[in-house]
Each structure stands twice: as structure tokens, then as C-alpha cells.
Write a protein that holds these residues in place. Structure first.
Motif, PDB file in Angstrom:
ATOM      1  N   LEU A  77      -5.197   8.032   1.330  1.00 39.69           N
ATOM      2  CA  LEU A  77      -4.808   6.868   0.533  1.00 39.69           C
ATOM      3  C   LEU A  77      -4.647   5.638   1.414  1.00 39.69           C
ATOM      4  O   LEU A  77      -4.304   5.738   2.592  1.00 39.69           O
ATOM      5  CB  LEU A  77      -3.507   7.142  -0.224  1.00 39.69           C
ATOM      6  CG  LEU A  77      -3.509   8.326  -1.190  1.00 39.69           C
ATOM      7  CD1 LEU A  77      -2.144   8.462  -1.853  1.00 39.69           C
ATOM      8  CD2 LEU A  77      -4.595   8.189  -2.236  1.00 39.69           C
ATOM      9  N   LYS A  78      -4.863   4.486   0.811  1.00 39.66           N
ATOM     10  CA  LYS A  78      -4.692   3.219   1.512  1.00 39.66           C
ATOM     11  C   LYS A  78      -3.223   2.788   1.401  1.00 39.66           C
ATOM     12  O   LYS A  78      -2.513   3.233   0.500  1.00 39.66           O
ATOM     13  CB  LYS A  78      -5.599   2.169   0.889  1.00 39.66           C
ATOM     14  CG  LYS A  78      -7.069   2.502   1.030  1.00 39.66           C
ATOM     15  CD  LYS A  78      -7.937   1.514   0.304  1.00 39.66           C
ATOM     16  CE  LYS A  78      -9.390   1.932   0.437  1.00 39.66           C
ATOM     17  NZ  LYS A  78     -10.081   1.958  -0.817  1.00 39.66           N
ATOM     18  N   GLN A  81      -0.884   2.526  -1.945  1.00 41.36           N
ATOM     19  CA  GLN A  81      -1.282   3.476  -2.981  1.00 41.36           C
ATOM     20  C   GLN A  81      -0.317   4.665  -2.995  1.00 41.36           C
ATOM     21  O   GLN A  81       0.244   5.030  -1.957  1.00 41.36           O
ATOM     22  CB  GLN A  81      -2.707   3.980  -2.746  1.00 41.36           C
ATOM     23  CG  GLN A  81      -3.753   2.904  -2.903  1.00 41.36           C
ATOM     24  CD  GLN A  81      -5.159   3.428  -2.670  1.00 41.36           C
ATOM     25  OE1 GLN A  81      -5.373   4.440  -2.015  1.00 41.36           O
ATOM     26  NE2 GLN A  81      -6.142   2.706  -3.200  1.00 41.36           N
ATOM     27  N   VAL A 124      -3.662   8.330  -8.989  1.00 41.81           N
ATOM     28  CA  VAL A 124      -3.502   7.533  -7.780  1.00 41.81           C
ATOM     29  C   VAL A 124      -3.277   6.111  -8.265  1.00 41.81           C
ATOM     30  O   VAL A 124      -4.092   5.569  -9.013  1.00 41.81           O
ATOM     31  CB  VAL A 124      -4.730   7.626  -6.850  1.00 41.81           C
ATOM     32  CG1 VAL A 124      -4.583   6.671  -5.668  1.00 41.81           C
ATOM     33  CG2 VAL A 124      -4.927   9.059  -6.380  1.00 41.81           C
ATOM     34  N   GLU A 126      -1.976   1.988  -7.516  1.00 40.05           N
ATOM     35  CA  GLU A 126      -1.756   0.888  -6.578  1.00 40.05           C
ATOM     36  C   GLU A 126      -0.915  -0.120  -7.335  1.00 40.05           C
ATOM     37  O   GLU A 126      -1.422  -0.833  -8.201  1.00 40.05           O
ATOM     38  CB  GLU A 126      -3.079   0.286  -6.127  1.00 40.05           C
ATOM     39  CG  GLU A 126      -2.939  -0.634  -4.958  1.00 40.05           C
ATOM     40  CD  GLU A 126      -4.274  -0.912  -4.280  1.00 40.05           C
ATOM     41  OE1 GLU A 126      -4.263  -1.739  -3.362  1.00 40.05           O
ATOM     42  OE2 GLU A 126      -5.301  -0.327  -4.660  1.00 40.05           O
ATOM     43  N   ILE A 131      -5.686   3.800 -10.365  1.00 40.41           N
ATOM     44  CA  ILE A 131      -7.019   3.719  -9.771  1.00 40.41           C
ATOM     45  C   ILE A 131      -7.874   4.897 -10.219  1.00 40.41           C
ATOM     46  O   ILE A 131      -9.003   4.720 -10.652  1.00 40.41           O
ATOM     47  CB  ILE A 131      -6.921   3.671  -8.233  1.00 40.41           C
ATOM     48  CG1 ILE A 131      -6.175   2.412  -7.837  1.00 40.41           C
ATOM     49  CG2 ILE A 131      -8.286   3.725  -7.593  1.00 40.41           C
ATOM     50  CD1 ILE A 131      -5.876   2.305  -6.375  1.00 40.41           C
ATOM     51  N   LYS A 173     -13.584   9.578  -4.386  1.00 36.38           N
ATOM     52  CA  LYS A 173     -13.431   8.605  -5.465  1.00 36.38           C
ATOM     53  C   LYS A 173     -12.781   7.313  -5.003  1.00 36.38           C
ATOM     54  O   LYS A 173     -12.867   6.296  -5.676  1.00 36.38           O
ATOM     55  CB  LYS A 173     -12.607   9.218  -6.607  1.00 36.38           C
ATOM     56  CG  LYS A 173     -13.310  10.333  -7.332  1.00 36.38           C
ATOM     57  CD  LYS A 173     -12.447  10.917  -8.428  1.00 36.38           C
ATOM     58  CE  LYS A 173     -13.156  12.069  -9.116  1.00 36.38           C
ATOM     59  NZ  LYS A 173     -12.310  12.672 -10.165  1.00 36.38           N
ATOM     60  N   LEU A 174     -12.113   7.370  -3.861  1.00 35.71           N
ATOM     61  CA  LEU A 174     -11.458   6.163  -3.351  1.00 35.71           C
ATOM     62  C   LEU A 174     -12.445   5.361  -2.535  1.00 35.71           C
ATOM     63  O   LEU A 174     -12.330   4.268  -2.204  1.00 35.71           O
ATOM     64  CB  LEU A 174     -10.205   6.508  -2.535  1.00 35.71           C
ATOM     65  CG  LEU A 174      -9.077   7.142  -3.334  1.00 35.71           C
ATOM     66  CD1 LEU A 174      -7.926   7.546  -2.414  1.00 35.71           C
ATOM     67  CD2 LEU A 174      -8.557   6.177  -4.391  1.00 35.71           C
TER      68      LEU A 174
END
Length: 174
Positions: A77-78, A81, A124, A126, A131, A173-174
Motif C-alpha cells: 500500500l501507498k 492508504q 483498500v 485512501e 480504491i 490492482k494498485l
């Protein structure tokens, strides 16, 4: 001393002991960027313990898995997120077998025949924005052949199950 009070004392002691072992209905664990709601654990397929209070075992299981999932999620994850999960079923690797008095508790026999599996929904996020989201039924039929299993970490098979899911489903998917 009155006889009826002597007869009532063991009943009260048993009720107090049972109340202490009664787990929370839907426990929630949160570590870092991961939040997991464990929906009705008493209905899970197999999260039985062999030698400790069931409620303590469940707390340890849920906290350990959440911590381990967070370690992998931090790599995928970023910043900003979060991963939210609602686990509706969990089946630990192996199967509980009675020992019929040979040991104080039952034994968990781990064989290829009893793979770890989980059913859950996830999202997920943000901030307030979703997302990705979905429902999953995951199982690791080759869990005994995984080279990552040569350590003695608690719940290693289940951790690998969720790690593989994050790598193969969420990361692309991200």
C-alpha cells in the motif's frame, strides 16, 4: 453453614469462569494501516485451541494475523492508504484431534489434507475514497510445500495465505 449455599457455590464459580472465557462477539484488531473485524468467531470453521483458554487463543491469533498482514500491507500500500477487512470464516491449517487423556489437551495434526482457508470481504481506502474492494475465499492447497514454512513463527501457514493473497490480488490492482 446452610447446605443450599454449599451446593450453589460451584455453580457460581463455573459461571464466573465461563464469563471470563466468553470472547467479544465481533472483535476488531487494528495495527498500522490494517483494520480487521472478525465476525462471529464462534462460527468459524476451525480456530480451536489445544491448551489455553479459547478467548486468549483467539485474541492472540487475531492480533498476530493482523500484525503480520500489516507487515505485508506496508510493502504494497501507498502512504495514506488503509486496508479494512471483515473476516467471516477462518480455518487454521491442520485439524484438532482428541488425545483421550494421553495429554491434557487435544493435538493439532497438520497434514496436506487440512489446508488453511479464509473467507472475507475487504477494501483498500485512501481517505474516504474506496480504491478497490471485493469478497474473497482463499485457500492454500500447497501450504506444506512452501519454502517459507521452515520457521517456527506462530500461525505461519495462515500468514503465508494472507501474504500470497495480498501479493497476487491486491498488489496488481494498485
Amino acid at each position: 453453614m446452610n447446605v443450599k449455599y454449599l451446593l450453589l457455590a460451584p455453580v457460581l464459580v463455573c459461571q464466573v469462569a465461563l464469563a471470563e472465557d466468553a470472547p467479544e462477539l465481533n472483535p476488531v484488531t487494528e495495527v498500522g494501516m490494517v483494520k480487521i473485524e472478525w465476525q462471529t468467531p464462534k462460527d468459524f470453521r476451525d480456530i480451536k485451541t489445544s491448551n489455553e483458554l479459547q478467548s486468549r487463543f483467539e485474541n492472540r491469533l487475531f492480533e498476530t494475523l493482523t500484525k503480520n498482514i500489516n507487515k505485508q500491507a506496508e510493502k504494497i500500500l501507498k502512504p495514506g492508504q488503509t486496508l479494512q477487512m471483515q473476516v467471516t470464516n477462518l480455518d487454521l491449517a491442520g485439524d484438532m484431534r482428541p488425545t483421550f487423556g494421553a495429554t491434557p489437551g487435544d493435538l493439532r495434526i497438520v497434514k496436506d489434507l487440512y489446508p488453511p482457508r479464509a473467507t472475507f470481504s475487504y477494501s483498500v481506502n485512501e481517505g474516504d475514497k474506496v480504491i478497490i474492494a471485493g469478497d474473497e475465499k482463499i485457500i492454500d492447497m500447497s501450504f506444506m510445500n512452501n519454502t517459507r514454512n521452515f520457521n517456527n513463527r506462530p500461525f505461519q501457514y495462515e500468514t503465508n495465505l494472507f501474504d500470497d493473497w495480498l501479493q497476487k490480488t491486491v498488489a496488481p490492482k494498485l
